[in-house]
Design a protein around this motif. Structure first.
Motif, PDB file in Angstrom:
ATOM      1  N   SER A   1       9.235   3.659   2.329  1.00  0.00           N
ATOM      2  CA  SER A   1       9.224   3.292   1.128  1.00  0.00           C
ATOM      3  C   SER A   1       8.227   1.937   0.877  1.00  0.00           C
ATOM      4  O   SER A   1       7.493   1.792   0.083  1.00  0.00           O
ATOM      5  N   ILE A   2       8.552   1.338   2.095  1.00  0.00           N
ATOM      6  CA  ILE A   2       7.946  -0.087   2.536  1.00  0.00           C
ATOM      7  C   ILE A   2       6.483   0.418   2.319  1.00  0.00           C
ATOM      8  O   ILE A   2       5.841  -0.545   1.962  1.00  0.00           O
ATOM      9  N   ALA A   3       6.197   1.240   3.243  1.00  0.00           N
ATOM     10  CA  ALA A   3       4.027   1.498   3.389  1.00  0.00           C
ATOM     11  C   ALA A   3       4.249   1.919   1.766  1.00  0.00           C
ATOM     12  O   ALA A   3       3.141   1.681   1.853  1.00  0.00           O
ATOM     13  N   ARG A   4       4.346   2.649   0.978  1.00  0.00           N
ATOM     14  CA  ARG A   4       4.359   3.098  -0.003  1.00  0.00           C
ATOM     15  C   ARG A   4       4.086   2.211  -0.830  1.00  0.00           C
ATOM     16  O   ARG A   4       2.826   1.901  -1.352  1.00  0.00           O
ATOM     17  N   SER A   5       4.749   0.843  -0.714  1.00  0.00           N
ATOM     18  CA  SER A   5       5.109   0.061  -2.252  1.00  0.00           C
ATOM     19  C   SER A   5       3.340  -0.902  -1.681  1.00  0.00           C
ATOM     20  O   SER A   5       3.248  -1.452  -3.120  1.00  0.00           O
ATOM     21  N   ILE A   6       3.518  -1.200  -0.414  1.00  0.00           N
ATOM     22  CA  ILE A   6       2.236  -1.484  -0.078  1.00  0.00           C
ATOM     23  C   ILE A   6       0.674  -1.114  -0.038  1.00  0.00           C
ATOM     24  O   ILE A   6      -0.204  -1.669   0.653  1.00  0.00           O
ATOM     25  N   ASN A   7       0.901   0.027   0.006  1.00  0.00           N
ATOM     26  CA  ASN A   7      -0.374   0.879  -0.153  1.00  0.00           C
ATOM     27  C   ASN A   7      -1.019   1.072   1.669  1.00  0.00           C
ATOM     28  O   ASN A   7      -1.769   0.957   1.845  1.00  0.00           O
ATOM     29  N   ARG A   8      -0.249   1.014   2.508  1.00  0.00           N
ATOM     30  CA  ARG A   8      -0.376   1.653   3.841  1.00  0.00           C
ATOM     31  C   ARG A   8       0.147   2.625   4.228  1.00  0.00           C
ATOM     32  O   ARG A   8       1.064   3.592   4.296  1.00  0.00           O
TER      33      ARG A   8
END
Length: 776
Positions: A365-372
């Protein structure tokens, strides 16, 4: 041998010998040697020639010159323009230096002539024939001596002269020639010479074989090179790009078009040149090709554009995860700092919690939230350092380490990189992978990460590393120092209900080909499922049970042609079978000698029942239930404290002499250890010895000292959740842990009564039933 001596000039020779009957040109340049030569020319032109022991000496001393040499006549002397003298000498006779007469201006020595010792003529004749035969074979192999020399030598009928002439034509070491010169016995000299020629012939045969092999190999290589060049020319004329040359050209184009840094591109080009020269059948060819492909596959500058928007990140975290408010808040704080600093640097986040609580999905979710881009590697069971740093290319089947492999999968230099189960790494004779991870996770070092396979440094400073672990104590100290821990405790029943309804159930409906119209599950069924079919901190088993429910419903819909299945609390057992767990672990009634403790394990919090019984005996203390050292020591401490306070606790002062005591922790197959069972054991002991029952609704946690003090513990949040799950209503905790109560979810906090204590007397007051109220 004659005993007469003569005084004569000495000319030391470097690296050569003159035998009797041998004619040889010499160049003389050293001052002492020139002086000795001129002195000889002024006399009867006789001079003594002896070899130096060491060729490198320019100023030899008497001890540096062999004693046996050759008396010779100077036939001719010519002074050259460079100052040296070229002389023609002829060996006359063997001689031995008796003493040195002068060594200041030139060497002058006193010598005596040596006579040859003859033996049996027939034996000498046989040895001469053998020598000539060996010499003939030697000439055939050597090809450096002419046939005319053999014919000349064959006419010599004196055995001593024959041996000397043959020796002068051989390529022997100076030491071996000197040995032959010193041998006066002709028979021994001939035998020795035959042995030397035989050895030399073997060496020449071997040289010839090696030469032929090298020549054959060179011819093959030259032929292959010539054919390859022809093939290149033909392919060029035809406009074809097949074969290795076309492959090299394609690789070169890829390298030139890639975004590699200049130093990496130089390495790649250098390896390409090597690859072009190495034959395709060679094992090295595939190694070089593999290396170049890895350099091309790695991202060197490719990035995704960060979109750190706190509201957007919060929305995604809320969509993907129910609850975990403090964890989400800490992640949002972390992202806010990264937005302000415009760089992903700082502490490495480590999500710690039991299995199934959502650590990996949080990282996604962290990756998805910052577009990484997101990449995950599992470190469970990794015990080889090469798994992290890679193998050197000299090994067969060498590969880069997991970090570089992960970067290849990510395809960008700034992914979110999840190091899953970092606490499960081990170490053995193959190295310590946790030490290799230090360089990966240190922001000061990881900009120059070194992988043994890639060899060139790789920049990991743009990577956002997130680690997960079940148990903090298993993470090595230096590694833990580089990470910031975010604790994720287990879920409450209310949270599990929401997760089941909003996340797990819709997911399983889709995976099993169902819709909400086909299958409906009531809230009371979900609650029963949570309470009696699962017992865990996370929701992994809950998802499995929901999946089972969906499969059962699918079967009913297909086989019985029903359009809809509704699951209620009553019909749940018809689908899933008998319940697995009893809801709540609290005792049904007050028990004597049984206390409920709270434990913290790698799978989250749990309740622990401790039982004590006593019977007539001699004071023996028995501990069972697969207890670790810490729990055994806690039992001993509790026993000692009760002995010291027996009178105040209304216990017979000689109980330790008249009773045997048995402390047991049920579920004996499960190992148990930890510093939080002290007060539970003490309470169970006092209950058994006084006959006062322990309140059924009370759970407790805390360590005890010999003076009865209650020491703080860890994992209060997890223990409280397990107490709530077990149906307890009161928890006795150490006074110093009172500050940790606010970390417990409000829904659980409101249903539990927390009693902070500092001494065991307070524990007993709250845990034991009053003597006049035991019947209740």
């Amino acid at each position: 041998m004659t005993n007469e001596t003569i005084q004569i000039p000495l000319l030391p020779l470097r690296g050569l010998l003159v035998f009797p009957s041998m004619v040889l040109h010499l160049d003389v340049g050293r001052d002492k040697s020139v002086a000795a030569l001129e002195k000889a020319m002024m006399g009867d032109q006789t001079i003594f020639l002896a070899a130096q022991k060491k060729v490198s000496l320019d100023e030899p001393k008497p001890q540096d010159i062999y004693r046996i040499g050759t008396l010779a006549k100077v036939k001719q002397m010519l002074k050259l323009p460079n100052g040296t003298h070229r002389v023609l000498v002829e060996g006359v006779h063997r001689g031995e230096i008796v003493r040195f007469v002068d060594e200041d201006n030139e060497f002058s020595v006193e010598i005596k002539e040596l006579e040859e010792v003859h033996g049996d003529k027939n034996e000498e004749e046989a040895l001469m024939r053998s020598l000539l035969g060996q010499f003939e074979q030697y000439i055939k192999v050597s090809q450096k001596i002419t046939r005319e020399t053999l014919e000349t030598v064959s006419d010599i009928d004196e055995p001593g002269r024959l041996a000397d002439i043959v020796t002068s034509h051989l390529s022997l070491k100076l030491k071996d020639k000197q040995e032959l010169l010193e041998t006066e016995n002709i028979k021994s000299r001939l035998q020795q010479l035959i042995k030397f020629i035989s050895n030399e012939k073997k060496v020449l045969d071997l040289e010839k074989k090696i030469g032929q092999r090298v020549k054959s190999s060179m011819e093959k290589t030259q032929k292959e090179y010539y054919l390859r060049e022809q093939l290149k020319a033909i392919q060029k004329e035809l406009g074809e790009k097949d074969g290795k040359s076309g492959e090299v050209e394609q690789l070169r184009e890829k390298v030139e078009d890639s975004d590699m840094p200049e130093n990496i591109m130089e390495v790649a080009m250098k390896e390409l040149d090597r690859y072009e020269k190495v034959p395709q059948s060679s094992a090295e060819s595939s190694v070089i090709r593999n290396y170049i492909e890895w350099l091309l596959a790695l991202p060197w500058t490719e990035k995704t554009q960060d979109t750190i928007e706190i509201k957007h990140a919060q929305k995604i975290l809320d969509e993907d995860h129910y609850g975990l408010e403090k964890v989400k808040e800490r992640i949002l704080e972390y992202l806010a700092v990264q937005k302000l600093t415009k760089s992903i640097k700082g502490p490495i986040l480590c999500l710690v919690g039991p299995p199934g609580v959502g650590k990996t999905s949080l990282a996604k979710s962290i990756a998805r939230s910052i577009n990484r881009n997101f990449v995950r590697i599992s470190l469970g069971g990794v015990r080889d350092e090469a798994e992290i740093r890679g193998h050197r290319r000299t090994y067969i089947g060498a590969m880069p380490g997991r970090i570089i492999q992960g970067m290849k999968k990510a395809q960008t230099v700034n992914p979110v990189f999840l190091l899953d189960e970092i606490d499960k790494m081990a170490s053995d004779f193959r190295g310590d992978p946790s030490s290799a991870m230090l360089e990966v996770l240190d922001p000061e070092q990881n900009s120059n990460f070194s992988d043994h396979f890639i060899e060139e440094t790789y920049d990991l400073s743009n990577v956002l590393f997130i680690a997960t672990a079940n148990y903090v104590n298993n993470i090595p100290g230096p590694l833990l120092d580089r990470m910031e821990l975010i604790s994720i405790a287990g879920y409450t029943e209310v949270e599990k209900l929401h997760i089941a309804k909003e996340h797990l159930f819709p997911k399983q409906l889709k995976e099993n080909g169902l819709t909400k119209g086909n299958l409906q599950v009531r809230d009371d069924a979900f609650l029963k499922l949570i309470r009696t079919y699962t017992r865990e901190a996370g929701v992994r088993n809950l998802e499995r049970q929901i999946a089972t429910l969906c499969r059962k419903a699918a079967k009913i819909i297909i086989s019985k042609e029903k359009k809809r299945v509704v699951v209620t609390e009553n019909s749940l057992e018809d689908l899933l079978g008998k319940t697995i767990y009893r809801y709540g672990q609290a005792e049904q009634e007050n028990q004597v000698g049984t206390a409920t403790g709270l434990a913290y394990t790698a799978a989250g919090g749990d309740t622990l029942s401790i039982e004590v019984s006593h019977y007539p005996g001699k004071g023996k203390l028995t501990l069972t239930g697969k207890l670790g050292d810490v729990m055994q020591e806690s039992a001993q401490a509790a026993f000692s404290y009760i002995r010291s306070r027996a009178k105040e606790l209304h216990i017979d002062s000689d109980f330790h002499e008249t009773y045997d005591i048995h402390i047991h922790v049920p579920e004996g197959a499960t190992p148990k250890d930890g510093p939080s069972a002290g007060i539970t054991m003490a309470t169970a002991l006092v209950s058994a010895l006084t006959g006062r029952a322990v309140k059924k609704e009370v759970g407790m946690t805390g360590e005890i000292t010999l003076r009865g003090r209650v020491l703080p513990i860890g994992g209060l949040k997890e223990k409280s959740l397990s107490a709530h799950r077990a149906g307890l209503s009161t928890i006795i905790i150490p006074e110093e842990n009172e500050k940790d109560i606010e970390d417990i979810p409000e829904s659980v906090r409101n249903e539990l009564d927390f009693i902070p204590v500092s001494h065991l007397d307070q524990v007993l007051k709250h845990a034991l039933v009053e003597e006049n109220n035991e019947s209740n």
